[in-house]
Design a protein around this motif. Structure first.
Motif, PDB file in Angstrom:
ATOM      1  N   LEU A  55       0.817  -1.207   0.000  1.00 16.14           N
ATOM      2  CA  LEU A  55       0.000   0.000   0.000  1.00 16.14           C
ATOM      3  C   LEU A  55       0.856   1.264   0.000  1.00 16.14           C
ATOM      4  CD1 LEU A  55      -2.874  -1.024   2.452  1.00 16.14           C
ATOM      5  CD2 LEU A  55      -2.907  -0.985  -0.043  1.00 16.14           C
ATOM      6  N   GLN A  56       2.018   1.187   0.598  1.00 15.17           N
ATOM      7  CA  GLN A  56       2.934   2.334   0.596  1.00 15.17           C
ATOM      8  C   GLN A  56       3.338   2.689  -0.834  1.00 15.17           C
ATOM      9  OE1 GLN A  56       6.377   1.985   3.187  1.00 15.17           O
ATOM     10  NE2 GLN A  56       7.528   3.470   1.952  1.00 15.17           N
ATOM     11  N   SER A  57       3.465   1.670  -1.685  1.00 12.86           N
ATOM     12  CA  SER A  57       3.838   1.907  -3.077  1.00 12.86           C
ATOM     13  C   SER A  57       2.793   2.761  -3.787  1.00 12.86           C
ATOM     14  CB  SER A  57       3.997   0.575  -3.814  1.00 12.86           C
ATOM     15  OG  SER A  57       4.933  -0.256  -3.170  1.00 12.86           O
ATOM     16  N   PHE A  58       1.534   2.560  -3.437  1.00 11.75           N
ATOM     17  CA  PHE A  58       0.459   3.365  -4.023  1.00 11.75           C
ATOM     18  C   PHE A  58       0.403   4.744  -3.365  1.00 11.75           C
ATOM     19  CE2 PHE A  58      -0.655  -0.944  -5.093  1.00 11.75           C
ATOM     20  CZ  PHE A  58      -1.214  -0.833  -6.361  1.00 11.75           C
ATOM     21  N   GLU A  59       0.542   4.772  -2.042  1.00 16.65           N
ATOM     22  CA  GLU A  59       0.496   6.046  -1.322  1.00 16.65           C
ATOM     23  C   GLU A  59       1.601   6.986  -1.774  1.00 16.65           C
ATOM     24  OE1 GLU A  59       0.860   7.774   3.260  1.00 16.65           O
ATOM     25  OE2 GLU A  59       0.803   5.617   2.896  1.00 16.65           O
ATOM     26  N   ASP A  60       2.801   6.461  -1.938  1.00 26.28           N
ATOM     27  CA  ASP A  60       3.933   7.302  -2.340  1.00 26.28           C
ATOM     28  C   ASP A  60       3.736   7.919  -3.722  1.00 26.28           C
ATOM     29  OD1 ASP A  60       5.154   6.724   0.035  1.00 26.28           O
ATOM     30  OD2 ASP A  60       6.566   5.251  -0.785  1.00 26.28           O
ATOM     31  N   ASN A  61       2.872   7.307  -4.511  1.00 26.92           N
ATOM     32  CA  ASN A  61       2.591   7.825  -5.849  1.00 26.92           C
ATOM     33  C   ASN A  61       1.249   8.558  -5.922  1.00 26.92           C
ATOM     34  OD1 ASN A  61       4.740   6.840  -7.955  1.00 26.92           O
ATOM     35  ND2 ASN A  61       4.467   5.135  -6.521  1.00 26.92           N
ATOM     36  N   GLY A  62       0.667   8.824  -4.754  1.00 26.62           N
ATOM     37  CA  GLY A  62      -0.563   9.612  -4.700  1.00 26.62           C
ATOM     38  C   GLY A  62      -1.775   8.917  -5.252  1.00 26.62           C
ATOM     39  N   ILE A  63      -1.852   7.589  -5.075  1.00 24.98           N
ATOM     40  CA  ILE A  63      -2.972   6.809  -5.603  1.00 24.98           C
ATOM     41  C   ILE A  63      -3.723   6.149  -4.450  1.00 24.98           C
ATOM     42  CG2 ILE A  63      -3.648   4.869  -7.076  1.00 24.98           C
ATOM     43  CD1 ILE A  63      -1.093   5.398  -8.685  1.00 24.98           C
ATOM     44  N   SER A  64      -5.022   6.374  -4.388  1.00 23.42           N
ATOM     45  CA  SER A  64      -5.840   5.717  -3.373  1.00 23.42           C
ATOM     46  C   SER A  64      -6.418   4.431  -3.956  1.00 23.42           C
ATOM     47  CB  SER A  64      -6.981   6.634  -2.921  1.00 23.42           C
ATOM     48  OG  SER A  64      -7.816   6.974  -4.021  1.00 23.42           O
ATOM     49  N   PHE A  65      -6.674   3.452  -3.087  1.00 23.17           N
ATOM     50  CA  PHE A  65      -7.212   2.189  -3.585  1.00 23.17           C
ATOM     51  C   PHE A  65      -8.688   2.060  -3.216  1.00 23.17           C
ATOM     52  CE2 PHE A  65      -6.145   1.078   0.760  1.00 23.17           C
ATOM     53  CZ  PHE A  65      -7.077   0.115   1.126  1.00 23.17           C
TER      54      PHE A  65
END
Length: 439
Positions: free
Chosen positions: A316-326
């Motif tokens: 989830l950090q990989s998505f957060e660091d790129n400004g993407i919510s799931f």
């Protein structure tokens, strides 16, 4: 009893609709506070006033003169004024709007003027007090509603006022400038006013007689929903059911105030009641079906991931660091799938994949696109066995492949992932198995 009533743009599109709204308000003396939207479409192919204002903003922001566009908007209001024989004039208002757009174009300011002007017309028409949202409804420094300050200030403004107009959609930002809610935010304003006023009911008037079990653009003449809970509404609104803004439940839910969705063009219809909890049994096992297209699923595979502490957090950090919510996160013993909006993800996909590899060292990362999500929602599912099985059976008979399934522990909803091209067919199949065969 005290009621707060909100009227949507289609309910206030022209003078004839104004008259309908006036009759509705006057027919019940308990309808104390009115929250109007900007004028909507008068006919097929017409333009909403808010969209016209956004075009005026665009023109001004590009350095051109928005005068001609603003005069077209003024004509819309003048038509209502003339046909209702109102005593109000908007010359000064439009002079101020034009001056502001030329001096310092603001998107929120421009977008909010439709509600403000319509509120002034409505106050003049009904002889109600006009209360300015920019002086009574506040946002915090993060852009969220500041309910504590709003309750304090708006509460004082409403004290002792029996009848008032409070335009929807906007308030005062942390910087002191006009700030709007997201599109459809007049629903939220109505909810805020109902909570602050301690209303017994929040009536939300629109152009449909409440919520339908499914989207009428997909299902012909779908069955309406008599009663649904705040939680069911939240699930359905988030997944695309657009009768009510998804954030409108929060202010009234904290006060236990029910919402009644009503139809301006059929005022005697009961509509849909939205409540915190109810002993009423739903007519069908499911309460509603809603969905959206345009998702993709990122599946991460790694042997023994379940025993690796912090694995999920790193993904989830990989998505957060790129400004993407799931949106959803179904998982298995050695697999984990993250569902995200495709248009938000596409231009960052390789950066996300690279970071997933760097942080978690997976065996494989696979991306599946063109995915539609469908939420099957209902408080009745909890006590009914075989709901998921019936969904899968219906989809199998319709030759639709289920590409993902996610069910929360509350058993309130089941999320089904199908191909975009199967979206409408899947909703029809689910509707038929739970509703059509039981009619």
């Amino acid at each position: 009893m005290k009621k707060v009533v909100k009227f949507g743009g289609s309910s206030l599109a022209d003078a004839r609709q104004f008259e309908k709204v006036g009759e509705i308000i006057k027919s019940d003396p308990n309808r104390s506070y009115v929250v109007p939207s900007a004028p909507g479409k008068r006919f097929e192919g017409d333009t909403k006033v808010t969209d016209m204002l956004l075009e005026a903003y665009r023109i001004a922001a590009e350095g051109s003169d928005p005068h001609r566009q603003l005069m077209a908007i003024k004509d819309r209001y003048q038509e209502i004024i003339d046909q209702l024989n109102l005593s109000i004039r908007l010359d000064e208002d439009f002079d101020q709007i034009e001056e502001s757009l030329k001096k310092e174009p603001s998107l929120d300011f421009a977008a909010s003027r439709g509600e403000q002007l319509n509120g002034k017309l409505m106050a003049n028409y009904l002889d109600y007090r006009f209360i300015e949202p920019a002086e009574n409804i506040f946002f915090d420094q993060d852009g969220f509603l500041d309910m504590n300050k709003t309750e304090r200030v708006l509460g004082k403004s409403l004290a002792g006022v029996e009848k008032a107009i409070i335009p929807g959609f906007y308030g005062c930002g942390f910087d002191g400038r006009v700030k709007t809610f997201s599109r459809g935010g007049s629903d939220v304003t109505g909810s805020v006013v109902a909570a602050v006023a301690g209303a017994d009911v929040y009536e939300n008037w629109t152009d449909v007689s409440g919520f339908m079990v499914a989207d009428p653009r997909i299902i012909h003449n779908p069955v309406s929903i008599d009663t649904l809970t705040y939680r069911e509404l939240r699930e359905l609104s988030y997944m695309g059911a657009s009768v009510l803004h998804e954030d409108a439940i929060f202010p009234v839910r904290s006060k236990g105030i029910p919402i009644n969705i009503k139809n301006t063009n059929a005022p005697d219809a009961e509509g849909t009641w939205i409540v915190e909890s109810t002993a009423r049994k739903p007519q069908f096992t499911i309460t509603g079906i809603a969905g959206k297209k345009g998702f993709c699923a990122v599946s991460i595979t790694k042997d023994l991931m379940n025993s690796e502490i912090g694995f999920g957090r790193k993904v989830l950090q990989s998505f957060e660091d790129n400004g993407i919510s799931f949106e959803h996160m179904p998982s298995g013993i050695d697999t984990m799938t993250i569902v995200v909006h495709e248009d938000e993800f596409l231009h960052k996909e390789q950066a996300v994949v690279s970071e997933i590899h760097r942080l978690t060292r997976p065996d494989q990362v696979e991306i599946e696109s063109d995915l539609a999500l469908i939420a099957v929602v209902g408080r009745g599912m909890k006590s009914m066995r075989g709901t998921a099985g019936r969904i899968f059976s219906a989809l199998a008979h319709a030759h639709i492949n289920v590409r993902m399934m996610d069910q929360g522990s509350s058993e309130l909803n089941i999320i089904i992932g199908v191909a975009n091209e199967d979206f409408e067919g899947a909703i029809k199949a689910i509707y038929d198995i739970f509703v059509t065969i039981n009619l």
